[in-house]
Design an enzyme around this catalytic site. Structure first.
Site, short mmCIF file in Angstrom:
data_model
loop_
_atom_site.label_atom_id
_atom_site.label_comp_id
_atom_site.label_asym_id
_atom_site.label_seq_id
_atom_site.Cartn_x
_atom_site.Cartn_y
_atom_site.Cartn_z
N ASN A 1 37.04 -32.60 -51.02
CA ASN A 1 36.64 -31.20 -51.07
C ASN A 1 36.85 -30.69 -52.48
O ASN A 1 37.96 -30.72 -53.01
CB ASN A 1 37.48 -30.35 -50.11
CG ASN A 1 36.96 -28.92 -50.01
OD1 ASN A 1 35.91 -28.68 -49.44
ND2 ASN A 1 37.69 -27.99 -50.61
N GLU A 2 35.77 -30.27 -53.10
CA GLU A 2 35.82 -29.66 -54.43
C GLU A 2 36.65 -30.48 -55.43
O GLU A 2 37.73 -30.06 -55.87
CB GLU A 2 36.36 -28.23 -54.34
CG GLU A 2 35.49 -27.32 -53.52
CD GLU A 2 35.88 -25.86 -53.62
OE1 GLU A 2 37.06 -25.56 -53.80
OE2 GLU A 2 34.99 -25.01 -53.51
N GLU B 1 29.48 -23.73 -48.94
CA GLU B 1 30.28 -22.56 -48.59
C GLU B 1 29.63 -21.34 -49.23
O GLU B 1 29.62 -21.21 -50.45
CB GLU B 1 31.71 -22.72 -49.12
CG GLU B 1 32.43 -23.95 -48.58
CD GLU B 1 33.85 -24.10 -49.13
OE1 GLU B 1 34.37 -23.15 -49.74
OE2 GLU B 1 34.42 -25.19 -48.97
N TRP C 1 43.43 -14.86 -51.17
CA TRP C 1 44.60 -15.59 -50.74
C TRP C 1 45.72 -14.54 -50.62
O TRP C 1 45.53 -13.40 -51.06
CB TRP C 1 44.99 -16.65 -51.78
CG TRP C 1 44.12 -17.87 -51.78
CD1 TRP C 1 42.92 -18.03 -51.15
CD2 TRP C 1 44.39 -19.11 -52.44
NE1 TRP C 1 42.42 -19.28 -51.39
CE2 TRP C 1 43.31 -19.97 -52.18
CE3 TRP C 1 45.44 -19.57 -53.24
CZ2 TRP C 1 43.26 -21.28 -52.67
CZ3 TRP C 1 45.38 -20.87 -53.74
CH2 TRP C 1 44.30 -21.72 -53.44
C1 GAL Z 1 36.79 -23.02 -51.59
C2 GAL Z 1 37.36 -24.14 -50.74
C3 GAL Z 1 37.64 -23.70 -49.32
C4 GAL Z 1 38.35 -22.39 -49.32
C5 GAL Z 1 37.54 -21.37 -50.07
C6 GAL Z 1 38.20 -20.01 -50.11
O1 GAL Z 1 37.06 -23.24 -52.94
O2 GAL Z 1 36.51 -25.24 -50.70
O3 GAL Z 1 38.44 -24.68 -48.70
O4 GAL Z 1 39.59 -22.58 -49.89
O5 GAL Z 1 37.36 -21.79 -51.39
O6 GAL Z 1 39.37 -20.03 -50.91
#
Ligand code: GAL
Length: 697
Positions: free
Chosen positions: A152-153, A317, A325
């Site tokens: 992931n990323e 996403e 956060w």
């Molecule tokens: C992205 C990540 C997700 C989630 C989202 C919101 O960078 O892939 O897992 O963390 O941001 O913070």
């Protein structure tokens, strides 16, 4: 991509990120039903769920995701499955701390967040291959699975790696690159400050030093090494997945982050790149920039970056709720209409799949404020209604699937110069200004543009679609790249270069040629002198036939060379007033321009105007500055997306009758867009706007 189950040129689809492990199983069936009812036909799962498959070393259990996949199949939901390597389990990092990343001083990063591993630990590589093998072999054949996300990323949170394993791997990387220590010492100029290496063991990844600087040529290779590490880590996973995945299943990864050559990553491991698009960062409380007129519109620049890797891409996403956060990134909920606007922004730029982050907001953990479509309770809400409306709208846009983004202006990039900007502040300073202002000027003049990576021989062929190419500050030039550019110009293209071009070689060392080095011939330019703009000099201006432009940050003082070269502008202020600031050289059938400064906003606007590429659709429509125009083209039709980023209504004026795809009728004259409103208009392909290229590629 033909035959792939998403982004295959046949449909534009919606999906959502779902975390089965965050919810009681009893919620799954209703969640999936509600997603499908809203038009979300694919879910991405499992990217952080290692423990649910391997709860303890060597112990495997598949029931949890078997149950979920079986339910997904029953409901008709497609699934993108992920390798869970972004979050190695506590049992792993506790027993094998060498899997952890380290900071610059060599201290290990602790377990407890995410992306805490390093790519080069042999132990972690073994675990990563193993979990990929287990997951791909078990879940790969499942009919609900249509694709795979690697990790992931990559390089999110942190794109620097300083573990012991990284140092060992760095040495191997350098041995392959230089073969001998003598060659390495020469390449890095280690004679400076007595850094000469006599044994490979003496070489380390960057460490804390007395002046907080390390040898810049080492550092440049270090960034290449980080990129190489990601590509090789990802490559191992992709190779394993390919053994098990079904015909037509695709491999992707998400996001665009630093120190990573995405062209190579895609070539070696991915069918398609997906992006994580969070335009709401533009509204974050801690860095809300009032003077920045682009705000969420800037995500179009990021989307252009993604398109440079995958012309038709996906959004894994897509923002659907407030950012946040518990520790950072506080931003408001998308206002009514913004969720639609941002989805359409992605599609306008070439996305044929958009998956929202996330279905329901998590009630625990660091991301309790990172809202999904639904709030904690899961009750029906405004955002879900808007998602439903988006899927209704997409029904009407299906013919656009696979359409290519249409741009006549390109901005050239390459990873050597991108990485060099990390090493070299002089380089970064000019690049930053030009990158921001070129984007803003292109947006304000409604000029769709592409980023183009000067990569391979294929580039020469594909460059001819651009009337104008900016290569703002290619400090590192190579013969191969210059050959491509010379072919482009001599065939009729217009190339624009800015200050600081051509003064470095591939090691980031300065060349002893007269500047602009390898670009001297195509630009017909010599640079007898140069300087930073001193802080007490104010704005240094140049005059191009009455158009005043700022030569920002740095000034190359120019001299024309040869009969084809002509001074178009001179500095009008500062210590070099009266000296040439802009030279045009006719080269073959085209022209190369060398400008002595970085491109400030007014300067970039003047270039677009003078080179005849501003407002390319002005015969079709007039647009206010607050609206973006993005164009996709397919089978003789252009699809013009007009995106209103403002909280107020906007008016556009259509000079021709165009079909409004969302309304299903023909429209012309003054047309009103709602706040955050979007229009998608169909128009026959414009004739006669391509450059007149010789067929010599
Ligand atoms: C992205 C990540 C997700 C989630 C989202 C919101 O960078 O892939 O897992 O963390 O941001 O913070």
């Amino acid at each position: 991509m033909e035959g792939k189950k998403l982004i295959n040129g046949k449909s534009i689809d919606l999906g959502v990120c779902y975390y089965p492990e965050h919810w009681d199983k009893s919620l799954w069936p209703e969640d999936l039903d509600r997603m499908l009812e809203a038009g979300l036909k694919t879910v991405r799962i499992a990217e952080f769920a290692w423990n649910l498959v391997e709860p303890r070393e060597g112990e495997y259990t598949y029931a949890f995701f078997d149950d979920f996949l079986n339910l997904a199949r029953e409901k008709g939901m497609h699934v993108i499955f992920c390798t869970p390597t972004a979050t190695p389990p506590a049992w792993l990092t506790e027993k094998y701390p060498e899997a952890l990343n380290a900071d610059l001083e060599g201290n290990l990063i602790c377990h407890g967040s995410r992306r805490h591993y390093n790519y080069n630990s042999p132990v972690y590589r073994r675990f990563s291959r193993n979990i990929t093998e287990k997951i791909a072999s078990h879940y790969g054949p499942h009919p609900a699975v249509i694709g795979w996300q690697l990790d992931n990323e990559f390089n999110c949170e942190n794109d620097l790696f300083y573990s012991e394993s990284d140092t060992v791997a760095f040495r191997d990387f350098l041995k392959k690159r230089y073969k001998t220590l003598e060659a390495l010492n020469r390449a890095w100029g280690t004679v400076f400050w007595n850094q000469t290496y006599t044994d490979w063991q003496e070489i380390h990844v960057p460490r804390k030093t007395n002046t907080n600087s390390v040898n810049p040529h080492l550092e440049l290779d270090y960034y290449r090494f980080v990129s190489d590490s990601v590509c090789s880590f990802a490559g191992e996973q992709a190779e394993i997945i390919r053994k098990y995945c079904k015909e037509g299943d695709f491999i992707t990864t998400n996001g665009v982050f630093g120190n990573l050559d995405y062209q190579r990553l895609r070539r070696e491991s991915l069918d398609v790149l997906m992006y994580d698009s969070y335009p709401n960062f533009a509204y974050c409380l801690d860095d809300y920039q009032k003077e920045d007129s682009m705000k969420d519109r800037k995500w179009s620049r990021n989307l252009a970056e993604v398109r440079a890797v995958s012309p038709n891409f996906g959004i894994m996403e897509q923002q659907s709720g407030a950012n946040g956060w518990n520790t950072r990134m506080e931003a408001p909920s998308p206002r009514p209409g913004q969720l639609t606007l941002w989805t359409m922004q992605s599609i306008a730029h070439g996305a044929d799949y958009v998956s929202y982050f996330r279905w329901r907001t998590c009630t625990f953990g660091t991301e309790i404020y990172w809202h999904g479509i639904l709030d904690y309770s899961g009750r029906e809400n405004r955002r879900l209604q808007e998602v439903r409306q988006v899927s209704g709208k997409l029904e009407k846009l299906q013919e656009i699937a696979g359409a290519k983004y249409l741009a006549k202006v390109g901005i050239l990039r390459d990873y050597d110069n991108i990485f060099d900007c990390r090493v070299d502040r002089w380089h970064d300073r000019v690049e930053r200004v030009s990158r921001e202002s070129l984007f803003t000027a292109l947006q304000q003049a409604h000029v769709p543009f592409d980023y183009v990576y000067l990569e391979s021989h294929e580039t020469a062929e594909s460059l001819k679609q651009y009337e104008v190419l900016f290569y703002p500050h290619g400090s590192i030039l190579t013969k191969e790249r210059m050959e491509i550019l010379e072919a482009y110009v001599s065939a009729g293209g217009k190339l624009v270069m800015g200050c600081r071009t051509g003064y470095k070689d591939m090691n980031g060392k300065c060349v002893m040629d007269c500047l602009p080095g390898l670009a001297a011939s195509v630009t017909g330019t010599d640079i007898p002198e140069y300087s930073f703009v001193a802080p007490d000099e104010g704005k240094i201006m140049a005059d191009w036939d009455g158009a005043l432009m700022e030569a920002a940050v740095f000034n190359d003082i120019l001299a024309p060379v040869g009969e084809t070269s002509k001074v178009l502008a001179v500095y009008t202020s500062g210590p070099y007033a009266g000296s040439p600031a802009l030279i045009r050289n006719r080269f073959g059938r085209g022209e190369a321009y060398y400008f002595g400064g970085a491109f400030a906003l007014d300067t970039a606007a003047v270039f677009l105007e003078k080179l005849g590429v501003a407002e390319p659709w002005k015969d079709v429509m007039e647009l206010p500055a607050g609206c973006e125009l993005a164009v996709r083209e397919k089978s003789g039709k252009c699809y013009l997306f007009v995106l209103n980023y403002l909280s107020e209504p906007a008016s556009i004026f259509l000079r021709k009758e165009l079909r409004d795809l969302l309304e299903g009728c023909a429209i012309s004259g003054t047309v009103r867009l709602q706040p955050y409103g979007v229009k998608v208009l169909e128009c026959p392909v414009q004739q006669g706007c391509a450059a007149d290229f010789e067929k010599c590629f």
